[in-house]
Design an enzyme around this catalytic site. Structure first.
Site, PDB file in Angstrom:
ATOM      1  N   ASP A  31      32.783  40.188  32.235  1.00 61.81           N
ATOM      2  CA  ASP A  31      33.954  41.032  32.501  1.00 61.81           C
ATOM      3  C   ASP A  31      34.267  40.956  33.984  1.00 61.81           C
ATOM      4  O   ASP A  31      33.348  40.897  34.809  1.00 61.81           O
ATOM      5  CB  ASP A  31      33.630  42.487  32.088  1.00 61.81           C
ATOM      6  CG  ASP A  31      34.880  43.298  31.838  1.00 61.81           C
ATOM      7  OD1 ASP A  31      35.653  43.495  32.789  1.00 61.81           O
ATOM      8  OD2 ASP A  31      35.088  43.732  30.690  1.00 61.81           O
ATOM      9  N   LEU A  71      37.625  39.531  23.976  1.00 58.76           N
ATOM     10  CA  LEU A  71      38.395  40.760  24.134  1.00 58.76           C
ATOM     11  C   LEU A  71      38.943  40.881  25.551  1.00 58.76           C
ATOM     12  O   LEU A  71      39.520  41.905  25.914  1.00 58.76           O
ATOM     13  CB  LEU A  71      37.521  41.996  23.829  1.00 58.76           C
ATOM     14  CG  LEU A  71      37.332  42.342  22.348  1.00 58.76           C
ATOM     15  CD1 LEU A  71      36.427  41.344  21.658  1.00 58.76           C
ATOM     16  CD2 LEU A  71      36.757  43.739  22.194  1.00 58.76           C
ATOM     17  N   ARG A 104      31.578  23.300  22.573  1.00 60.55           N
ATOM     18  CA  ARG A 104      30.377  22.666  23.119  1.00 60.55           C
ATOM     19  C   ARG A 104      29.103  23.225  22.496  1.00 60.55           C
ATOM     20  O   ARG A 104      28.155  22.492  22.202  1.00 60.55           O
ATOM     21  CB  ARG A 104      30.329  22.850  24.647  1.00 60.55           C
ATOM     22  CG  ARG A 104      29.121  22.195  25.315  1.00 60.55           C
ATOM     23  CD  ARG A 104      29.119  22.360  26.825  1.00 60.55           C
ATOM     24  NE  ARG A 104      28.977  23.720  27.283  1.00 60.55           N
ATOM     25  CZ  ARG A 104      27.847  24.412  27.290  1.00 60.55           C
ATOM     26  NH1 ARG A 104      26.730  23.874  26.831  1.00 60.55           N
ATOM     27  NH2 ARG A 104      27.810  25.643  27.747  1.00 60.55           N
ATOM     28  N   TYR A 143      52.073  39.768  27.933  1.00 66.70           N
ATOM     29  CA  TYR A 143      51.013  40.152  26.994  1.00 66.70           C
ATOM     30  C   TYR A 143      51.285  39.520  25.621  1.00 66.70           C
ATOM     31  O   TYR A 143      50.436  38.809  25.079  1.00 66.70           O
ATOM     32  CB  TYR A 143      50.966  41.670  26.889  1.00 66.70           C
ATOM     33  CG  TYR A 143      49.875  42.214  26.003  1.00 66.70           C
ATOM     34  CD1 TYR A 143      48.539  42.190  26.404  1.00 66.70           C
ATOM     35  CD2 TYR A 143      50.172  42.786  24.759  1.00 66.70           C
ATOM     36  CE1 TYR A 143      47.532  42.714  25.594  1.00 66.70           C
ATOM     37  CE2 TYR A 143      49.177  43.314  23.942  1.00 66.70           C
ATOM     38  CZ  TYR A 143      47.859  43.274  24.361  1.00 66.70           C
ATOM     39  OH  TYR A 143      46.863  43.783  23.553  1.00 66.70           O
ATOM     40  N   TYR A 157      42.375  24.489  17.884  1.00 68.12           N
ATOM     41  CA  TYR A 157      40.951  24.130  18.047  1.00 68.12           C
ATOM     42  C   TYR A 157      40.272  24.049  16.680  1.00 68.12           C
ATOM     43  O   TYR A 157      39.373  23.245  16.461  1.00 68.12           O
ATOM     44  CB  TYR A 157      40.219  25.121  18.965  1.00 68.12           C
ATOM     45  CG  TYR A 157      40.240  24.700  20.419  1.00 68.12           C
ATOM     46  CD1 TYR A 157      41.399  24.802  21.182  1.00 68.12           C
ATOM     47  CD2 TYR A 157      39.105  24.158  21.023  1.00 68.12           C
ATOM     48  CE1 TYR A 157      41.428  24.406  22.508  1.00 68.12           C
ATOM     49  CE2 TYR A 157      39.122  23.757  22.348  1.00 68.12           C
ATOM     50  CZ  TYR A 157      40.282  23.878  23.084  1.00 68.12           C
ATOM     51  OH  TYR A 157      40.314  23.482  24.401  1.00 68.12           O
ATOM     52  N   ARG A 184      47.725  54.443  27.859  1.00 70.87           N
ATOM     53  CA  ARG A 184      48.221  54.360  26.484  1.00 70.87           C
ATOM     54  C   ARG A 184      48.425  55.770  25.937  1.00 70.87           C
ATOM     55  O   ARG A 184      47.906  56.748  26.458  1.00 70.87           O
ATOM     56  CB  ARG A 184      47.248  53.545  25.623  1.00 70.87           C
ATOM     57  CG  ARG A 184      47.468  52.065  25.832  1.00 70.87           C
ATOM     58  CD  ARG A 184      46.462  51.201  25.116  1.00 70.87           C
ATOM     59  NE  ARG A 184      45.212  51.098  25.834  1.00 70.87           N
ATOM     60  CZ  ARG A 184      44.195  50.346  25.447  1.00 70.87           C
ATOM     61  NH1 ARG A 184      44.296  49.626  24.363  1.00 70.87           N
ATOM     62  NH2 ARG A 184      43.086  50.294  26.162  1.00 70.87           N
TER      63      ARG A 184
END
Ligand code: NAD
Ligand code: UDP
Length: 313
Positions: A31, A71, A104, A143, A157, A184
Site C-alpha cells: 500500500d 484493491l 510470472r 476512476y 491477460y 463517501r
C-alpha cells in the site's frame, strides 16, 4: 496460500486481510498509504503470517505469491478526483504490473472492479451483461475509465496468457474502518449526525444507491477468489436493497438520535441517478448473497464512528 493484497491498508483491504489471515493464509499487504492507514492493519502486525510493505503499484513489484487481490485505488470521489492522473495510472499501470506478477508466479488474481463501470445506468437493476453509460471526459472518468480499462486488461491477460483472473464488480460498501474524512455518503452522514452538524445532501436526494455491509462483501470476494479457474466473472457483489440518499439521511438521523438538519447542496457532475445490482450471477456461481440489511448494518457501524470521533477529541 500466500496472498498479496494490494491496497490492503484501506477500508476493504484491511477487512479482507484480516479474514484471509483468520482462514489460515499468509498475507502480504502492499500500500502507498494514499487513502489507507497503517492504523487499519496495526492489529495484524504481530501476526507471523502478516507482512506490510509501502509500495506504489504503478511501479513493478517482485515477490512470490499464490494469489493476488488488487484493491489498490482510491475509491471515494473526493479522493480519486484530488489527483486524477495518479488515479487512472493506479488502475491501468497497477493492473499491468500485478497481472505481470500473476503471470510470472502463476498466481490467480482478483480485481476489485466497481459498479461505476456502469456509469449513469439507463437500465436497473444493472446486470453484468450491461455495457454501461460512461462519460469519457468527465470528473469521474479517471476512476470509471481506469476501472474499465483494468477489466479489459484482466480479460486480455486471461485470453492471451491464460492467467486465472477474477473480476468482482463491487457496489457501495460501508462499515467500520472507513476514514472519518473518507467523503463517501455513509461515513459523511454518520459523522455529521453524530457531531450534530448539517447533513450535506447533494442534489435533491432522489438519486439511489444500494449499500452492502462490509462483512457480506468480504465473504463474496473470498468466495470468488477461491473458485476454480472457469469462474472468472465479472460478477456483481452488492446488496440489492435500493434507497434514495434522502432515505439514507433520515435513517442515519433516526439511528443516531441526531438533531442534525439536512442542507441541500449542488449535485456533483455525472453523479449516477440510480444504482442497484442484479446479483443472480453471484447467487448461482458463488452461492453468495448478502445477509445484513441497511438498518442492521448501520447499527453495527455507528459505534465505530462514535469511538473514532471520541478518540480524536
Ligand atoms: P480505500 O481508499 O479505503 O482503499 C484503497 C487503498 O488503496 C488505500 O489503502 C490506498 O492507500 C491504496 N492505494 C491507492 N493507490 C495506490 C497505489 N498506487 N499503490 C498502492 N496502494 C494504493 O477504498 P476501499 O473502499 O477500501 O476500496 C478498495 C477497492 O475496492 C478500490 O479498488 C475500490 O475501487 C474498490 N471498490 C470499493 C467500493 C466501496 O464501496 N468501498 C465500491 C466499488 C469498488
Ligand atoms: N452524497 C451526498 N452527500 C455526501 C456525500 C455523497 O449527498 O456528503 C451523495 C452523492 O452525490 C451520491 C451518493 O451520495 O449521489 C453516493 O455518493 P458516494 O460518494 O458515497 O459514492 P458514489 O456512489 O457516488 O461513488
Amino acid at each position: 496460500m500466500r496472498i498479496l493484497v494490494a491496497g490492503g491498508a484501506g477500508f476493504l483491504g484491511s477487512h479482507l486481510s484480516e479474514r484471509l489471515l483468520g482462514e489460515g493464509h499468509e498475507v502480504l499487504v502492499v500500500d502507498n498509504f494514499y487513502t489507507g492507514q497503517r492504523e487499519n492493519v496495526a492489529h495484524l502486525l504481530d501476526n507471523k503470517k502478516f507482512e506490510l510493505i509501502r509500495h506504489d503499484v504503478t511501479f513493478p513489484l517482485f515477490v512470490e505469491v499464490d494469489a493476488i487481490c488488487n484493491l489498490a485505488c482510491p475509491a471515494s470521489p473526493v479522493h480519486y478526483q484530488r489527483n486524477p492522473v495518479q488515479t487512472i495510472k493506479t488502475s491501468i499501470l497497477g493492473s499491468i504490473n500485478l497481472l505481470g506478477l500473476a503471470r510470472r508466479t502463476n498466481a490467480r488474481i482478483l480485481q476489485a472492479s466497481t459498479s461505476e463501470i456502469y456509469g449513469d445506468p439507463v437500465i436497473s437493476p444493472q446486470e453484468e451483461e450491461y455495457w454501461g453509460n460512461v462519460n469519457t471526459i468527465g470528473v469521474r472518468s479517471c476512476y470509471d475509465e481506469g476501472k474499465r480499462a483494468a477489466e479489459t486488461l484482466f480479460s486480455d491477460y486471461r485470453r492471451q496468457y491464460d492467467v486465472d483472473t477474477k473480476i468482482a464488480r463491487i457496489f457501495n460498501t460501508y462499515g467500520p474502518r472507513m476514514a472519518l474524512d473518507d467523503g463517501r455518503v455513509v461515513s459523511n452522514f454518520i459523522v455529521q449526525a453524530l457531531l450534530g452538524k448539517p447533513i450535506t445532501m447533494y442534489g435533491d436526494g432522489s438519486q439511489t444507491r444500494s449499500f452492502c455491509y462490509v462483512d457480506d462483501l468480504i465473504t463474496g470476494l473470498i468466495s470468488l477468489l477461491m473458485k476454480e479457474k472457469n469462474v472468472s466473472g465479472p460478477i456483481n457483489i452488492g446488496n440489492p436493497g435500493e434507497f434514495t440518499i434522502l432515505e439514507l439521511a433520515q435513517l442515519v438521523i433516526e439511528l443516531t438520535n441526531s438533531n442534525s438538519s439536512i442542507e441541500f447542496r449542488t449535485l456533483p457532475s455525472d453523479d449516477p441517478k440510480q444504482r442497484k445490482p442484479d446479483i443472480s450471477k453471484a447467487k448461482s456461481d458463488l452461492q453468495w448473497e448478502p445477509r445484513v440489511q441497511l438498518r442492521e448494518g448501520l447499527i453495527q457501524a455507528i459505534p465505530y464512528f462514535e469511538a473514532r470521533i471520541a478518540s480524536k477529541t
